[in-house]
Write an enzyme that holds these catalytic residues in place. Sequence first.
Site, PDB file in Angstrom:
ATOM      1  N   ASP A  25     -29.493 -41.883 -11.542  1.00 39.03           N
ATOM      2  CA  ASP A  25     -28.105 -41.490 -11.284  1.00 39.03           C
ATOM      3  C   ASP A  25     -27.177 -42.703 -11.354  1.00 39.03           C
ATOM      4  OD1 ASP A  25     -26.054 -39.771 -10.718  1.00 39.03           O
ATOM      5  OD2 ASP A  25     -26.496 -39.586  -8.588  1.00 39.03           O
ATOM      6  N   GLY A  26     -25.919 -42.443 -11.678  1.00 39.37           N
ATOM      7  CA  GLY A  26     -24.903 -43.497 -11.636  1.00 39.37           C
ATOM      8  C   GLY A  26     -24.457 -43.994 -12.999  1.00 39.37           C
ATOM      9  N   HIS A  42     -24.504 -43.633 -20.267  1.00 38.67           N
ATOM     10  CA  HIS A  42     -25.782 -42.999 -20.647  1.00 38.67           C
ATOM     11  C   HIS A  42     -26.512 -43.847 -21.690  1.00 38.67           C
ATOM     12  CE1 HIS A  42     -24.753 -39.688 -18.199  1.00 38.67           C
ATOM     13  NE2 HIS A  42     -23.825 -39.185 -18.981  1.00 38.67           N
ATOM     14  N   LEU A 136     -50.240 -44.746 -19.457  1.00 36.74           N
ATOM     15  CA  LEU A 136     -49.106 -44.320 -18.629  1.00 36.74           C
ATOM     16  C   LEU A 136     -48.648 -42.948 -19.124  1.00 36.74           C
ATOM     17  CD1 LEU A 136     -46.850 -44.917 -16.517  1.00 36.74           C
ATOM     18  CD2 LEU A 136     -45.538 -45.947 -18.384  1.00 36.74           C
TER      19      LEU A 136
HETATM   20  C1  FPP Z   1     -27.026 -39.264 -14.166  1.00 39.50           C
HETATM   21  O1  FPP Z   1     -25.889 -40.083 -14.177  1.00 39.50           O
HETATM   22  C2  FPP Z   1     -27.716 -39.344 -15.437  1.00 39.50           C
HETATM   23  C3  FPP Z   1     -27.894 -38.301 -16.324  1.00 39.50           C
HETATM   24  C4  FPP Z   1     -27.408 -36.938 -16.070  1.00 39.50           C
HETATM   25  C5  FPP Z   1     -28.559 -38.512 -17.607  1.00 39.50           C
HETATM   26  C6  FPP Z   1     -29.685 -39.484 -17.644  1.00 39.50           C
HETATM   27  C7  FPP Z   1     -29.893 -39.863 -19.054  1.00 39.50           C
HETATM   28  C8  FPP Z   1     -30.227 -41.092 -19.503  1.00 39.50           C
HETATM   29  C9  FPP Z   1     -30.557 -42.230 -18.607  1.00 39.50           C
HETATM   30  C10 FPP Z   1     -30.232 -41.362 -20.945  1.00 39.50           C
HETATM   31  C11 FPP Z   1     -31.220 -40.653 -21.770  1.00 39.50           C
HETATM   32  C12 FPP Z   1     -32.601 -40.653 -21.252  1.00 39.50           C
HETATM   33  C13 FPP Z   1     -33.714 -40.663 -22.012  1.00 39.50           C
HETATM   34  C14 FPP Z   1     -35.020 -40.435 -21.350  1.00 39.50           C
HETATM   35  C15 FPP Z   1     -33.698 -40.885 -23.470  1.00 39.50           C
HETATM   36  P1  FPP Z   1     -24.483 -39.410 -13.946  1.00 39.50           P
HETATM   37  O2  FPP Z   1     -23.871 -39.123 -15.262  1.00 39.50           O
HETATM   38  O3  FPP Z   1     -24.620 -38.226 -13.040  1.00 39.50           O
HETATM   39  O4  FPP Z   1     -23.695 -40.570 -13.235  1.00 39.50           O
HETATM   40  P2  FPP Z   1     -22.535 -40.415 -12.152  1.00 39.50           P
HETATM   41  O5  FPP Z   1     -23.156 -39.783 -10.929  1.00 39.50           O
HETATM   42  O6  FPP Z   1     -22.119 -41.820 -11.899  1.00 39.50           O
HETATM   43  O7  FPP Z   1     -21.464 -39.563 -12.769  1.00 39.50           O
END
Ligand code: FPP
Length: 252
Positions: A25-26, A42, A136
């Site tokens: 998250d974040g 992202h 893994l």
């Molecule tokens: C949460 O941050 C993150 C997500 C919803 C997406 C996670 C995706 C990735 C790390 C990239 C792709 C992953 C792979 C495995 C290829 P948020 O957007 O909710 O952040 P915020 O809470 O600060 O708004």
Amino acid sequence: MGLISSTQAVPETSAVPQHVAIIMDGNGRWATRRHLPRTAGHAKGVQAVRRVVEGCGRLGVRYLTLFAFSSENWRRPAEEVSLLMRLFVQALEREVDKLDGQGVRLRVVGDLTPFEPRLRDLIEQAQARTAHNDRLHLSICANYGGRWDVLQATRRMLAENPQLAQHPDGIDEATLSRYLSMAWAPEPDLFIRTGGEQRISNYLIWQLAYTELYFTDRYWPDFGAAELEAAFEWYRTRERRFGRTSAQLGKR
Ligand code: FPP
């Protein structure tokens, strides 16, 4: 299957968590702070995924499960959803060789039916390509929700064993958990959530029953090997009692 349920028996524990489950998250806030579009967060998050996969491989973790896209994330703006899908496609195309070389077995877990056929094909290819690996086990939860998982498990269990509907007493935890989407993995030892929120957010709700929960304010794009090691250090200080008293520990 030889997998121990934390509510049915006391599992063996070790200094390094065998199964780590992460809510990344974040990303959005990391980007907003830098006056960048959320999607830049992202993209940066993918680099953190790489660091954590490498760190887990090096430290001896056997199962790493990442929450990439929840059942509820479809509620986000369409352009953010489509960027996330593009990132998955790119990551699958670019990273699979390297993952294979690192002995990583990749699986994507969740309801994949709404994803476009190209993405589903890439997922299948990547899974087949790495199926022989055992160092893994990397699982990416995509369009995943813990309640969806319990429901799909219940439906599949009853579809395959219709007699159970007449004899519900015959259903126990072991019966149902065989149909969960990650039935092949032990329950997570350590859960990590970055980004400062202290919530489970419908992640692996069945399997997290006795998992140690670690929360950090650090945003996911800033998470790396040092932060992973700090979480493991904290994990080593936890006394995993699984319902027992402190005095009982040591006399299994
Ligand atoms: C949460 O941050 C993150 C997500 C919803 C997406 C996670 C995706 C990735 C790390 C990239 C792709 C992953 C792979 C495995 C290829 P948020 O957007 O909710 O952040 P915020 O809470 O600060 O708004």
